[in-house]
Write an enzyme that holds these catalytic residues in place. Structure first.
Site, mmCIF file in Angstrom:
data_model
loop_
_atom_site.group_PDB
_atom_site.id
_atom_site.type_symbol
_atom_site.label_atom_id
_atom_site.label_comp_id
_atom_site.label_asym_id
_atom_site.label_seq_id
_atom_site.Cartn_x
_atom_site.Cartn_y
_atom_site.Cartn_z
ATOM 1 N N CYS A 180 0.804 -1.222 0.000
ATOM 2 C CA CYS A 180 0.000 0.000 0.000
ATOM 3 C C CYS A 180 0.834 1.268 0.000
ATOM 4 C CB CYS A 180 -0.946 -0.010 1.196
ATOM 5 S SG CYS A 180 -1.904 -1.538 1.289
ATOM 6 N N HIS B 75 -2.471 7.419 6.939
ATOM 7 C CA HIS B 75 -2.763 6.139 6.284
ATOM 8 C C HIS B 75 -4.172 5.714 6.682
ATOM 9 C CE1 HIS B 75 -1.920 2.452 4.226
ATOM 10 N NE2 HIS B 75 -2.051 1.719 5.309
ATOM 11 N N GLU C 192 -0.694 4.636 14.390
ATOM 12 C CA GLU C 192 -0.306 5.816 13.622
ATOM 13 C C GLU C 192 -0.496 7.097 14.431
ATOM 14 O OE1 GLU C 192 -0.930 7.884 9.224
ATOM 15 O OE2 GLU C 192 -2.277 6.265 9.857
ATOM 16 N N LYS D 150 -9.503 7.902 3.366
ATOM 17 C CA LYS D 150 -9.971 6.522 3.125
ATOM 18 C C LYS D 150 -11.371 6.302 3.673
ATOM 19 C CE LYS D 150 -5.535 4.046 2.900
ATOM 20 N NZ LYS D 150 -4.582 5.124 3.191
ATOM 21 N N HIS E 189 -9.761 1.883 0.662
ATOM 22 C CA HIS E 189 -8.304 1.702 0.583
ATOM 23 C C HIS E 189 -7.935 1.211 -0.816
ATOM 24 C CE1 HIS E 189 -4.269 1.054 1.446
ATOM 25 N NE2 HIS E 189 -4.326 0.209 2.458
ATOM 26 N N PHE F 103 1.632 -3.713 3.938
ATOM 27 C CA PHE F 103 1.954 -5.023 4.487
ATOM 28 C C PHE F 103 3.434 -5.321 4.238
ATOM 29 C CE2 PHE F 103 -2.564 -7.049 4.043
ATOM 30 C CZ PHE F 103 -2.980 -6.317 5.132
#
Length: 417
Positions: free
Chosen positions: A165, A305, A316, A337, A342, A403
């Site tokens: 991502c 994110h 985060e 998002k 996403h 990831f």
């Protein structure tokens, strides 16, 4: 060596909430959700029956029908968004040196739909390996920038960054570095993804990564909310034209903003989960600030994110508090998002665009769908909840993580003469 300045001169977007830049921005500031029941296949046996699909998109309106059949959707999306960005930037064969214009693109997965269709077709047959001759050229992740390059005759660096991502944020950082080192004049960057497929949804469901709020898809992506239960998969593309400042000035280009710096780091912790204290996220934001020569107290906006996962959102925000200290409460923090879902490898591209337009227009898009306070989140943070907020911004940051522990952060600045 004197580093060159790098600016953004063109934008293009194809998203679940808008099929061009203006539609996308209007939807962002109005708090529109792009989540809806999936239309691409029968979801009866699937745990998650909704996603953020691109809507009202007819590829033949943009690409010749015969050519489109040879392209996976992630490449179609890349071409459409980059066409808009190139036109927006006013790039023509007459005002560039084609050998100094590149395409550095991001994709986390690539042609998943093509791979799925070809394998299922083979499995349904008699075992004879009959495959479409365009199977591999449609599927491979590097093929989207190749098509952008061939379509426009750009002969500079051409490749795809793959870091889950964080892919398109990594692409932008690479492009930024090539230009500021004097190796290119212009680079088309960003990312695209088209993973709303049986395999994509099924795979993420098996990891318990997706929201299963099937009774209310439009509210399922709810970053920072105590009742969040996973991310909502999205698709689309975001394209940016990055250009050396003097080159842009010489051809009279409009300039959206300057790229101040980029940071990268690795969590070195877990295959899919973030470090609970956000150690890698702290490092990536500090690296970005250092690269840009910007002090923490100068940052006014962070597009996080913010995927709407139980672990990721908290980690985060802990990292933001650690990096910015008491100033963190003065920053407009948001997660777009909540509206787009996403977009995996395309997330960094469309979220960078949201940050740039926030600087340009003096409005911070909201984090929608927030109803319940999470006691694990600092209540003093301004998460720009549910409604856009007007604010003059000079410096904004955009975070994207993937990831494997890949972290990338890009900093944008209002252009100073």
């Amino acid at each position: 060596m004197q580093l060159k300045r790098v600016v953004v001169t063109g934008l293009g977007a194809l998203t679940p909430i808008g099929n061009n830049i203006q539609e996308y921005w209007d939807a962002l500031i109005s708090g529109k959700s792009g989540a809806a029941p999936i239309t691409y296949y029968d979801t009866e046996k699937h745990k998650t029956k909704f996603a953020c699909e691109v809507k009202n998109f007819k590829v033949e309106d943009f690409i010749d029908r015969k050519e489109a059949r040879r392209l996976d959707k992630f490449s179609q999306y890349a071409i459409v968004a980059s066409d808009e960005a190139i036109k927006d930037a006013g790039i023509t064969p007459e005002n560039i040196n084609k050998h100094r214009v590149g395409v550095i693109w991001g994709a986390g997965i690539g042609g998943l739909e093509t791979f799925q269709e070809e394998v299922l077709s083979y499995a349904a047959g008699d075992g004879t390996p009959r495959f479409n001759p365009f199977f591999i050229p449609k599927m491979i992740a590097d093929i989207a920038p190749a098509h952008i390059s061939m379509r426009n005759g750009f002969m500079g660096p051409n490749y795809t960054t793959v870091s889950a991502c964080a892919s398109s944020a990594n692409a932008m950082i690479d492009a930024f570095n090539y230009i500021r080192l004097g190796m290119c004049d212009v680079i088309i960057s960003g990312g695209s993804e088209a993973a709303v497929t049986i395999a994509g949804m099924g795979g993420f469901n098996s990891m318990h990564a997706l929201s299963t709020r099937n009774d209310s898809p439009e509210t399922a992506s709810r970053p920072f909310d105590a009742t969040r239960d996973g991310f909502v998969l999205g698709e689309g593309a975001g394209a940016l034209v990055l250009e050396e400042y003097e080159h842009a000035k010489a051809r009279g280009a409009k300039i959206y903003c300057e790229i101040g710096g980029g940071g990268m780091s690795s969590d070195a912790y877990h295959l899919t989960a973030p470090h609970p204290e956000g150690i890698g996220v702290i490092a990536v934001m500090e690296n970005c600030l250092r690269d840009a020569g910007v002090q923490p107290e100068e940052v006014e906006h962070i597009n996080t994110h913010g995927t709407s996962t139980p672990l990721g959102d908290v980690a985060e925000l802990k990292a933001i508090s650690a990096v910015f200290g008491d100033h963190a409460k003065n920053i407009n923090i948001n997660s777009t998002k909540s509206m787009t879902g996403h977009l995996l490898g395309a997330a960094g591209g469309i979220e960078a665009i949201a940050s740039i337009l926030a600087i340009k227009n003096g409005i911070i898009p909201p984090t929608i769908n927030h109803t319940t306070v999470d006691e694990n989140i600092n209540p003093e943070l301004n998460l720009t909840l549910n409604k856009a907020q007007k604010r003059a911004i000079k410096i904004a940051m955009s975070n994207t993580f993937g990831f494997g522990g890949h972290n990338a952060c890009v900093l944008f600045k209002k252009l100073e003469a």
